[in-house]
Design a protein around this motif. Structure first.
Motif, PDB file in Angstrom:
ATOM      1  N   GLN A 107     -12.532  -2.195  -3.542  1.00 58.46           N
ATOM      2  CA  GLN A 107     -13.342  -3.173  -4.255  1.00 58.46           C
ATOM      3  C   GLN A 107     -14.828  -2.833  -4.174  1.00 58.46           C
ATOM      4  O   GLN A 107     -15.665  -3.543  -4.750  1.00 58.46           O
ATOM      5  N   GLY A 108     -15.151  -1.770  -3.426  1.00 60.45           N
ATOM      6  CA  GLY A 108     -16.551  -1.372  -3.311  1.00 60.45           C
ATOM      7  C   GLY A 108     -17.356  -2.356  -2.495  1.00 60.45           C
ATOM      8  O   GLY A 108     -18.562  -2.511  -2.706  1.00 60.45           O
ATOM      9  N   LEU A 109     -16.715  -3.076  -1.577  1.00 59.04           N
ATOM     10  CA  LEU A 109     -17.423  -4.084  -0.806  1.00 59.04           C
ATOM     11  C   LEU A 109     -17.896  -3.554   0.536  1.00 59.04           C
ATOM     12  O   LEU A 109     -18.983  -3.863   0.988  1.00 59.04           O
ATOM     13  N   LEU A 110     -17.046  -2.745   1.177  1.00 57.35           N
ATOM     14  CA  LEU A 110     -17.361  -2.311   2.534  1.00 57.35           C
ATOM     15  C   LEU A 110     -16.606  -1.020   2.780  1.00 57.35           C
ATOM     16  O   LEU A 110     -15.460  -0.877   2.372  1.00 57.35           O
ATOM     17  N   ASP A 111     -17.271  -0.077   3.461  1.00 51.16           N
ATOM     18  CA  ASP A 111     -16.670   1.233   3.650  1.00 51.16           C
ATOM     19  C   ASP A 111     -15.787   1.236   4.890  1.00 51.16           C
ATOM     20  O   ASP A 111     -16.190   1.694   5.952  1.00 51.16           O
ATOM     21  N   THR A 112     -14.585   0.676   4.758  1.00 50.01           N
ATOM     22  CA  THR A 112     -13.672   0.687   5.898  1.00 50.01           C
ATOM     23  C   THR A 112     -12.242   0.676   5.376  1.00 50.01           C
ATOM     24  O   THR A 112     -11.988   0.187   4.276  1.00 50.01           O
ATOM     25  N   SER A 113     -11.312   1.236   6.129  1.00 51.34           N
ATOM     26  CA  SER A 113      -9.921   1.206   5.688  1.00 51.34           C
ATOM     27  C   SER A 113      -9.042   0.802   6.865  1.00 51.34           C
ATOM     28  O   SER A 113      -9.492   0.750   8.005  1.00 51.34           O
ATOM     29  N   LEU A 114      -7.768   0.519   6.568  1.00 51.30           N
ATOM     30  CA  LEU A 114      -6.844   0.063   7.608  1.00 51.30           C
ATOM     31  C   LEU A 114      -6.818   0.986   8.816  1.00 51.30           C
ATOM     32  O   LEU A 114      -6.716   0.535   9.947  1.00 51.30           O
ATOM     33  N   GLU A 115      -6.950   2.290   8.557  1.00 51.61           N
ATOM     34  CA  GLU A 115      -6.799   3.267   9.637  1.00 51.61           C
ATOM     35  C   GLU A 115      -7.959   3.182  10.640  1.00 51.61           C
ATOM     36  O   GLU A 115      -7.876   3.740  11.726  1.00 51.61           O
ATOM     37  N   ASP A 116      -9.030   2.469  10.277  1.00 53.71           N
ATOM     38  CA  ASP A 116     -10.153   2.334  11.203  1.00 53.71           C
ATOM     39  C   ASP A 116      -9.929   1.224  12.223  1.00 53.71           C
ATOM     40  O   ASP A 116     -10.817   0.911  13.008  1.00 53.71           O
ATOM     41  N   GLY A 325      -8.086  -4.188 -13.423  1.00 50.37           N
ATOM     42  CA  GLY A 325      -9.482  -3.846 -13.670  1.00 50.37           C
ATOM     43  C   GLY A 325     -10.443  -4.545 -12.738  1.00 50.37           C
ATOM     44  O   GLY A 325     -11.623  -4.669 -13.037  1.00 50.37           O
ATOM     45  N   ALA A 326      -9.945  -5.033 -11.611  1.00 48.76           N
ATOM     46  CA  ALA A 326     -10.817  -5.777 -10.703  1.00 48.76           C
ATOM     47  C   ALA A 326     -11.448  -4.884  -9.635  1.00 48.76           C
ATOM     48  O   ALA A 326     -12.262  -5.351  -8.855  1.00 48.76           O
ATOM     49  N   THR A 327     -11.071  -3.610  -9.577  1.00 52.03           N
ATOM     50  CA  THR A 327     -11.654  -2.743  -8.563  1.00 52.03           C
ATOM     51  C   THR A 327     -12.524  -1.682  -9.212  1.00 52.03           C
ATOM     52  O   THR A 327     -12.393  -1.377 -10.399  1.00 52.03           O
ATOM     53  N   GLU A 328     -13.411  -1.156  -8.380  1.00 54.46           N
ATOM     54  CA  GLU A 328     -14.320  -0.129  -8.888  1.00 54.46           C
ATOM     55  C   GLU A 328     -13.763   1.263  -8.652  1.00 54.46           C
ATOM     56  O   GLU A 328     -14.079   2.198  -9.368  1.00 54.46           O
ATOM     57  N   VAL A 329     -12.937   1.394  -7.614  1.00 52.01           N
ATOM     58  CA  VAL A 329     -12.425   2.705  -7.216  1.00 52.01           C
ATOM     59  C   VAL A 329     -10.896   2.698  -7.360  1.00 52.01           C
ATOM     60  O   VAL A 329     -10.262   1.666  -7.135  1.00 52.01           O
ATOM     61  N   SER A 330     -10.327   3.841  -7.714  1.00 51.34           N
ATOM     62  CA  SER A 330      -8.873   3.911  -7.748  1.00 51.34           C
ATOM     63  C   SER A 330      -8.346   3.982  -6.313  1.00 51.34           C
ATOM     64  O   SER A 330      -8.901   4.698  -5.480  1.00 51.34           O
ATOM     65  N   PRO A 331      -7.276   3.222  -5.983  1.00 53.98           N
ATOM     66  CA  PRO A 331      -6.718   3.273  -4.618  1.00 53.98           C
ATOM     67  C   PRO A 331      -6.365   4.706  -4.220  1.00 53.98           C
ATOM     68  O   PRO A 331      -6.471   5.068  -3.051  1.00 53.98           O
TER      69      PRO A 331
END
Lengths: 339, 507, 170
Positions: A107-116, A325-331
């Motif tokens: 969503q381009g909100l915060l640079d973090t993922s589950l693996e963190d 179309g609600a996200t900025e980046v492709s998963p």
């Protein structure tokens, strides 16, 4: 015990040692300092109330004070970011829904993922399709019929577009066809007011958000949007939507609520937390009765088991957001394959 | 009919343990001091205390806040009488007669009657709160998006129109508050407004830091601008009033109590206006209106009854609609939300106990007024001698630590400073600050309900004007505007004067 | 202060403030029109995020215009500050207080040790505003008294927030 602590800390405060900033020192047995649970949603909400009960249980088990801090705003990113910025020593915990945490990046909100993160899950909250008691809908099929006969006539109250409740309604819509009109409200309570007063016809907020109104018989629950029945103590069981539509499958719609620790906290912390989850939390009566009274599903898991469940849920949610179309980046770009 | 009784007895029995009573006593005394000291207004005190009680047990925290609220509004009368400075803005009307009385050597009598006025005003307000709140809660369910839009708009407009002496400036202040509320990620579509790439701003401006800034930080700057402390009047005559004196003023008290509560009930119109309207009405009904402003006990009692009756009045819409009746009530509502209560039309369904808890707490605060108000005259004279230059730095520290303590965000410290400078600047330019705060509170309600209405209307905009409550609220807004336009304003003044003359003749 | 002078002051202020509000309001309204409308989520022009900011900006500009027009036509509503006697107030005092408070806020926000900053701030504040009125031994008492107040407040605030409320202060 608390009193003695006050005197001790008063003495410590009076000594000049507090005039210099306290360095993060290696502790002999974690935890030796108070623990803070950062709740990224406001007090009184579903996440907040379960975290407050959890805090009591953890405080008893770990014998250190546990406080809940509400750091709200920007769809939970403010609180989560505060945990990322705090020292990764295991004394500051993030909390919330796994689906939010896992989709901040797309969503381009915060640079973090589950693996963190290390995930320690507590409950699951499934969305419940409910309608106002004055409406004529008796089954999910009735709702689907209106959506197909008059697309856009059905008004559905959700806490924001996009939101987990909105995604759940979209999952239902993509299964049964037709269209609905989403009306955004500010959280559980205002959404329920709108359903009760008849301003909107239906809602897909999660179980805990609706529990008080379902128990008070001020809304009519039609189905749980998952494959499991839901029982709220004091009212009839709510059938799963799969009873009406056996092929319906949306694992992302059931929110996995838990606490999250940054993945680089000391191993000692992870081990102690794992033991805590297996012994005390899994057997916590307070949490079990909270879940059964409030339309939650108790789900005390951690480690790989939690991560597998979380990854599936996040993948489904992220791709649904992307397809709408609600996200900025492709998963795909952030390493979430299409399920 | 009597189904509320168990709730009420539970509420009172919860308060009767040593810890609650001690907390209430401390809060009452603190509220009295906050109200009495000219540098500490009720809004500021409550905002500061909300930040400081955030980590307390929620029922304790709410008890502290309610007691402080009531006593702070009452405490303003002390400095109004003894120093001729209203300790909190709602005591401005009290100062007119109170200070004259003090110079005549009747300071004790004035303080005594002010106390009785506050006691009876609050009690009347509590009774109306208990009677109105439960049915109003059900009625409030017929408030939909259209009604909330108009209600929020009317609230900001009423507050802006009545807070200062120039509605245009009041509305500017209200609009700025509404604009501040739009900063950050909006909740409908998650779009970031006015963020300009600053991550911290995307969470929006939190209400309490902004409030502590605009009232607390700004107040410190404003107080430091004054070169000298005012001199204090002597108060050595009898304080405890005679029953006969109270009975003489019974109609003034009843009238002011009801008018004050209704004034408090209106969104955005709070204790200050409650005092002024009661004062004006008492003057209208008085047999000796020429004494008003020259030491009239009647006027003093009316003002003090009116402002305290507004306190329960302002709490009614908080509990039933989730819309605060005044700036101070806005702080209280924020505190209730932080402590997990969900003020709004469903409160009677989800948490009826809370309403009766608040009634019990208000009643305890009345006891506080009676005991502390009549008992602590000497101590309060000493408190009023504290020098601003020693008190203000301590307040400044609390203004910065308190808001930080809510969320442990360093960004909030900058919010306090920014709103402190903004609030100070606005005050220097004679813009009232209360509409700004109300705007911040009502902004999200206005924004979401306006857009929600458009979504629900689906192209047909008539519900904005044809739904009955919408129509009434819309008329209020239109009248507020017309009252400012030359020709219609003169017409309105004519009608109002004739009407009041007619009422005056009949009595 | 005579009514004429306070009227003149109010008019001059209204003129400049009005022009300021007009510019500010117009800028906000213009910015609001550039906000996107998320049509793929079902939004329309009048339900998009820019609607309210646009209306508020326009309203602010209108009110600014009223202030300007009123001032040009010789009208204004003097407020309490226009009527205040300049001899009893001093903006320099406010400015001095602001500098001290800003410095303290900055130190706090930049995570400097809390107790130390608080003690210095209160001590400096009290001394600065009382220095001129105290002489000889009174000055000594002032310095000592201010230090006592500063230490008491510094440590008790730290104690209450850190040990009773578990708020982490810098």
């Amino acid at each position: 015990m608390l009193r003695r602590k006050f005197i001790a800390s008063a003495a410590a405060a009076l000594s000049a040692s507090t005039l210099v900033p306290q360095a993060v020192t290696a502790q002999d047995a974690w935890p030796s300092e108070p623990i803070q649970i950062v709740v990224p949603w406001s007090a009184g909400g579903a996440t907040d109330s379960v975290m407050r009960i959890l805090a009591g249980e953890v405080q008893e088990a770990l014998e250190v004070p546990v406080t809940v801090v509400n750091q709200t705003g920007a769809r939970g990113t403010v609180g989560t970011k505060a945990v990322i910025d705090a020292p990764h020593d295991g004394t500051t915990w993030a909390s919330g829904g796994v689906q939010d945490l896992g989709t901040y990046e797309v969503q381009g909100l915060l640079d973090t993922s589950l693996e963190d993160w290390h995930l320690f899950l507590v409950v699951m909250n499934a969305p419940v399709l409910s309608v106002g008691v004055d409406t004529e809908f008796q089954t999910p099929q009735d709702v689907a019929e209106v959506m197909n006969a008059e697309p856009g006539k059905l008004t559905v109250g959700t806490s924001g577009i996009p939101s987990t409740a909105y995604s759940a309604m979209q999952a239902f819509q993509s299964h049964v066809g037709g269209d609905f009109r989403a009306v955004a409200y500010d959280g559980d309570a205002p959404t329920m007011v709108a359903v009760v007063s008849g301003e909107v016809m239906a809602t897909t907020q999660s179980g805990p958000g609706q529990a008080a109104m379902i128990k008070g018989e001020r809304v009519r629950p039609l189905a749980v949007l998952s494959d499991r029945e839901l029982t709220i103590e004091g009212s009839d069981p709510i059938p799963p939507v799969t009873e009406f539509y056996p092929d319906f499958n949306a694992p992302g719609a059931t929110i996995l609520v838990g606490i999250f620790l940054p993945s680089d906290v000391p191993q000692e912390v992870v081990d102690r937390m794992g033991a805590l989850w297996e012994n005390e939390i899994a057997n916590s009566e307070a949490l079990q009765s909270y879940a059964s009274e409030n339309g939650s599903i108790f789900n005390p898991i951690h480690g790989e088991e939690a991560m597998d469940l979380a990854q599936a849920a996040v993948a489904e949610t992220a791709w649904r957001l992307y397809d709408d179309g609600a996200t900025e980046v492709s998963p795909e770009e952030v390493g979430i394959p299409r399920p | 009919m009597l189904e509320f009784l168990p709730y009420l007895t539970t509420a009172f029995s919860k308060l009767f343990d040593l810890q609650s009573l001690l907390l209430a006593a401390a809060a009452c005394f603190g509220g009295l001091v906050i109200g009495a000291l000219p540098g500490l207004t009720a809004t500021m005190g409550l905002a500061l205390l909300t930040t400081m009680t955030i980590h307390m047990e929620s029922s304790d925290a709410i008890l502290v806040l309610i007691c402080t609220y009531v006593l702070a509004i009452y405490g303003g009368s002390r400095s109004a009488i003894l120093l001729n400075i209203p300790g909190t803005p709602s005591s401005a009307a009290t100062a007119l007669d109170g200070f004259v009385l003090a110079r005549q050597g009747r300071a004790g009598e004035a303080m005594g009657m002010a106390t009785m006025g506050s006691v009876f005003g609050t009690l009347l307000g509590i009774m109306l709160l208990a009677i109105i709140t439960p049915p109003l809660g059900e009625f409030a369910l017929s408030f939909g998006a259209y009604e909330f839009f108009w209600l929020a708009l009317a609230g900001v407009m009423l507050s802006g129109g009545l807070s200062g002496n120039d509605p245009v400036k009041g509305w500017v202040s209200g609009l700025i508050g509404l604009l501040v509320a739009t900063i950050g990620r909006e909740s409908s579509y998650g779009y970031e407004r006015f963020v300009f790439g600053m991550t911290e701003l995307s969470a929006g401006i939190a209400l309490l830091p902004a409030m502590v800034g605009a009232f607390g930080f700004a107040e410190v700057l404003y107080v430091m601008r004054r070169k000298m402390n005012a001199s204090i009047s002597d108060a050595s005559d009898r304080v405890i009033p005679r029953i006969a004196d109270i009975l003489k003023l019974r109609w003034t008290i009843v009238r002011s109590g009801i008018l004050g509560t209704i004034t408090g009930l209106l969104p955005g119109v709070g204790e200050d206006i409650g005092a002024w309207t009661s004062y004006a009405l008492a003057k209208r009904f008085s047999r000796t209106p020429e004494e008003f402003g020259k030491g009239s006990i009647d006027g003093l009692t009316a003002a003090e009854t009116g402002n305290n009756a507004s306190v329960p009045g302002a709490i009614i819409p908080v509990l039933t609609l989730g819309i605060p009746g005044s700036g101070v009530a806005a702080v209280l509502m924020a505190a209730l939300i932080i402590h997990g209560a969900q003020p709004g039309p469903l409160m009677m369904t989800t948490d009826p106990q809370m309403i009766y808890d608040i009634i019990a707490m208000l009643t305890l605060a009345v006891l506080g007024i009676l005991v502390l108000g009549l008992g602590l005259t000497r101590v309060m004279v000493l408190v009023l001698k504290v020098k601003d230059t020693w008190l203000m730095p301590v307040i400044a520290v609390l203004c910065l630590v308190g808001p930080y303590a809510i969320q442990s965000r360093f960004f909030d410290i900058w919010v306090v400073v920014a709103f402190g400078i903004l609030g100070f600047g606005l005050r220097l330019m004679n813009y009232p600050v209360a509409p700004l705060v109300l705007g911040i509170v009502l902004g999200p309600i206005l924004d979401q309900n306006l857009r929600r209405s458009f979504t629900l209307a689906d192209g047909d905009y008539s519900p904005f004007f044809t739904r009955p409550i919408s129509a009434v609220l819309c008329a209020v807004v239109v009248l507020m505007i017309l009252a400012q336009v030359g020709p219609t304003r003169r017409l309105g003044q004519n009608i109002a004067q004739r009407g009041l003359r007619a009422i005056g003749r009949r009595t | 202060m005579t009514p004429d002078v306070s009227m003149m002051r109010a008019r001059a202020r209204d003129l400049w403030a009005g022009l300021g509000w007009m510019t500010f309001g117009a800028a906000i309204a213009a910015h609001a029109t550039s906000m996107p409308i998320p049509r793929h989520l079902g939004a329309t022009t009048i339900t998009g995020p820019g609607l309210l900011p646009f209306m508020l900006g326009t309203g602010l500009a209108l009110l600014g215009a009223i202030l300007v027009l009123r001032s040009v036509r010789g009208q204004a509503v003097p407020g309490p500050d226009d009527e205040a006697d300049p001899a009893t107030v001093s903006n320099r005092r406010s400015f001095a207080a602001l500098v001290l408070m800003f410095g303290y806020a900055a130190a706090f926000a930049l995570r400097q040790p809390f107790v130390l900053c608080t003690v210095i701030f209160i001590w400096a504040f009290v001394i600065l505003f009382n220095w001129r009125e105290a002489w000889g031994a009174a000055r000594l008492r002032l310095v000592a008294g201010a230090l006592v107040l500063a230490l008491a407040v510094g440590f008790s605030v730290e104690f209450v927030f850190e040990n009773l409320f578990y708020v982490r202060l810098p």
